[in-house]
Write a protein that holds these residues in place. Structure first.
Motif, mmCIF file in Angstrom:
data_model
loop_
_atom_site.group_PDB
_atom_site.id
_atom_site.type_symbol
_atom_site.label_atom_id
_atom_site.label_comp_id
_atom_site.label_asym_id
_atom_site.label_seq_id
_atom_site.Cartn_x
_atom_site.Cartn_y
_atom_site.Cartn_z
ATOM 1 N N PRO A 172 0.827 -1.217 0.000
ATOM 2 C CA PRO A 172 0.000 0.000 0.000
ATOM 3 C C PRO A 172 0.857 1.261 0.000
ATOM 4 N N GLN A 173 0.338 2.294 -0.624
ATOM 5 C CA GLN A 173 1.070 3.548 -0.743
ATOM 6 C C GLN A 173 1.515 4.036 0.638
ATOM 7 N N GLY A 174 2.771 4.481 0.719
ATOM 8 C CA GLY A 174 3.322 4.946 1.978
ATOM 9 C C GLY A 174 4.075 3.884 2.749
ATOM 10 N N GLU A 175 3.988 2.617 2.308
ATOM 11 C CA GLU A 175 4.734 1.547 2.959
ATOM 12 C C GLU A 175 5.989 1.230 2.152
ATOM 13 N N TRP A 176 6.916 0.531 2.786
ATOM 14 C CA TRP A 176 8.174 0.184 2.141
ATOM 15 C C TRP A 176 7.993 -0.949 1.138
ATOM 16 N N ASN A 177 8.707 -0.861 0.034
ATOM 17 C CA ASN A 177 8.814 -1.939 -0.944
ATOM 18 C C ASN A 177 10.290 -2.255 -1.145
ATOM 19 N N SER A 178 10.572 -3.434 -1.660
ATOM 20 C CA SER A 178 11.955 -3.808 -1.946
ATOM 21 C C SER A 178 12.085 -4.159 -3.425
ATOM 22 N N SER A 179 13.208 -3.768 -4.009
ATOM 23 C CA SER A 179 13.454 -4.022 -5.430
ATOM 24 C C SER A 179 14.842 -4.600 -5.624
ATOM 25 N N ARG A 180 15.013 -5.209 -6.784
ATOM 26 C CA ARG A 180 16.303 -5.796 -7.156
ATOM 27 C C ARG A 180 16.515 -5.634 -8.649
ATOM 28 N N ILE A 181 17.742 -5.324 -9.039
ATOM 29 C CA ILE A 181 18.172 -5.369 -10.433
ATOM 30 C C ILE A 181 19.309 -6.373 -10.529
ATOM 31 N N VAL A 182 19.174 -7.307 -11.444
ATOM 32 C CA VAL A 182 20.259 -8.216 -11.777
ATOM 33 C C VAL A 182 20.776 -7.805 -13.147
ATOM 34 N N CYS A 183 22.061 -7.531 -13.232
ATOM 35 C CA CYS A 183 22.690 -7.176 -14.499
ATOM 36 C C CYS A 183 23.899 -8.091 -14.663
ATOM 37 N N ASP A 184 23.748 -9.116 -15.476
ATOM 38 C CA ASP A 184 24.759 -10.163 -15.561
ATOM 39 C C ASP A 184 25.187 -10.357 -17.013
#
Length: 336
Positions: A172-184
Motif C-alpha cells: 500500500p502507498q506509503g509503505e516500504w517496498n523492496s526491489s532488485r536489479i540483476v545485471c549479468d
C-alpha cells in the motif's frame, strides 16, 4: 496477604520491558550486512549515517538536496527533469543490486545504472537504463486527466521493457517496498517484493530495435555502456531509500565478434555525409561525400576491453582512422 500495588506495577512494567526488548531484538537491522552476506561478496552502498559513497551527477562532491533522515537516504522533492540526481562514486559493470524504497503520494523516482558521466550528457537517463519507481494511481490522480503510458509505470525498464502485470505485488502507498536489479553480462532482471517481474537480454537485435523506435531514438548513446555509476533520481517528489547493497558479478570470458558481415552495414551507424557501402567484392568502402567533409561509421554497440583486428587499404592522399572507446555527437563530432 495483600499485594503491594507499587510492586505489582513494577512487575508489570518489568515484564512489559522484557517483552519490548524481546520484540526489538527481532526487529530487522537496517543498512547492515549479515556475516553470510559479507562472505558472499555483498557491499553496502549506504550505512544509514552518511552519503560518503554518493555525489552529484557530473560533480566531484554532494551538493544536491539529499539528506540522511532516520537511517534513510531521502530526496527532498526539489529535483526536476534536469536536476536532482546523485550517483555512486564507483562504477559497476555486472551486479545484483538490492534496495528498499518508499514514495510520497503520487511520487516519481527511479534507480538508474550504467550511467556515463561526461559534461556532454546533461542528464543521466540519456545513457543509463532506469528501473522506474512511481505511485501509479496517486500520480494519475494528481495529474488527471493525464494518464501514464504503460512504459512509464512502476517496475518497467523505462521506455523499453514492460513487467508481467500478474507478477506485480505492490505494498500500500506509503509503505516500504523492496526491489532488485540483476545485471549479468547483458542479462537483466527486475524484481519487486521478492518476485521477478521482467527480464531481457541487452544489446541484441530486439534490444536495438526497441531503442531505435521509441523514446530513445534521439538518444544515440542510451544503454550502450556496459559499465557506469548507479543513480538515484529526485523527480520533484519526496522519496526515501534504505538497505542499498550490491554484489558484483564477474565478467564472462570474452568472445570473438565479427563486426562486418561482408554484405551490408548491419550493426553500424553512419554520421555525416561521407559515403559508406559494401562493394561487389564484399569490401567495406568509404568515399568522400558531396561536401567533402568528415564522416564516421560507428559500431552500434560499446566495447570496453578488447583486441581489435582490422585490415585496410588506403588510396593516395587518403586520411582515415579508427576511434575507440568513443562516441559520436550528432550530427558529426567525435568524443574519445
Amino acid at each position: 496477604m495483600k499485594s503491594n500495588p507499587s510492586r505489582t506495577l513494577f512487575r508489570t512494567l518489568f515484564a512489559t520491558g522484557l517483552l519490548a526488548a524481546g520484540l526489538c531484538s527481532c526487529c530487522p537491522k537496517h543498512n547492515t550486512l549479515t556475516q553470510a552476506e559479507i562472505a558472499d561478496g555483498w557491499q553496502l552502498l549506504f550505512d544509514g549515517k552518511s552519503l560518503d559513497q554518493w555525489k552529484d551527477f557530473n560533480g566531484d562532491s554532494l551538493t544536491m538536496p539529499w539528506h540522511v533522515v532516520d537511517g534513510c537516504i531521502q530526496a527532498a522533492g526539489d529535483g526536476s527533469d534536469l536536476s536532482g540526481y546523485i550517483v555512486t562514486k564507483k562504477q559497476y559493470e555486472n551486479f545484483i543490486l538490492d534496495w528498499d524504497w518508499k514514495l510520497s503520494y503520487g511520487g516519481n523516482s527511479g534507480m538508474l545504472y550504467h550511467v556515463v558521466e561526461n559534461p556532454y550528457f546533461k542528464v543521466p537517463y540519456v545513457t543509463g537504463p532506469e528501473y522506474q519507481l512511481i505511485d501509479n494511481e496517486g500520480w494519475e490522480a494528481t495529474n488527471a486527466p493525464t494518464r501514464l503510458e504503460e512504459w512509464q509505470k512502476l517496475g518497467v525498464d523505462y521506455a523499453m521493457h514492460l513487467p508481467n502485470p500478474d507478477s506485480l505485488l505492490v505494498n500500500p502507498q506509503g509503505e516500504w517496498n523492496s526491489s532488485r536489479i540483476v545485471c549479468d553480462n547483458g542479462h537483466v532482471e527486475h524484481w519487486l517484493n521478492g518476485r521477478k517481474i521482467l527480464e531481457f537480454e541487452a544489446w541484441t537485435d530486439d534490444w536495438f530495435a526497441r531503442k531505435n523506435s521509441g523514446k530513445w531514438e534521439t538518444a544515440p548513446e542510451y544503454g550502450l555502456a556496459h559499465r557506469g555509476v548507479l543513480c538515484l533520481q529526485d523527480h520533484g517528489y519526496p522519496a526515501s531509500f534504505r538497505n542499498l547493497k550490491i554484489k558484483e558479478l564477474p565478467r564472462k570470458a570474452g568472445r570473438e565478434v565479427e563486426l562486418f558481415n561482408g554484405r551490408d552495414l548491419t550493426g553500424w551507424e553512419a554520421y555525416g555525409t561521407e559515403k559508406w557501402y559494401v562493394d561487389k567484392d564484399g569490401l567495406l568502402v568509404c568515399e568522400s561525400g558531396p561536401d567533402k567533409k568528415y564522416g564516421y561509421l560507428a559500431t552500434r554497440e560499446y566495447y570496453d576491453d578488447f583486441d581489435l583486428t582490422v585490415e585496410f587499404k588506403q588510396l593516395a592522399n587518403g586520411n582515415s582512422g579508427v576511434f575507440f572507446r568513443s562516441f559520436v555527437e550528432p550530427p558529426v563530432k567525435v568524443h574519445g
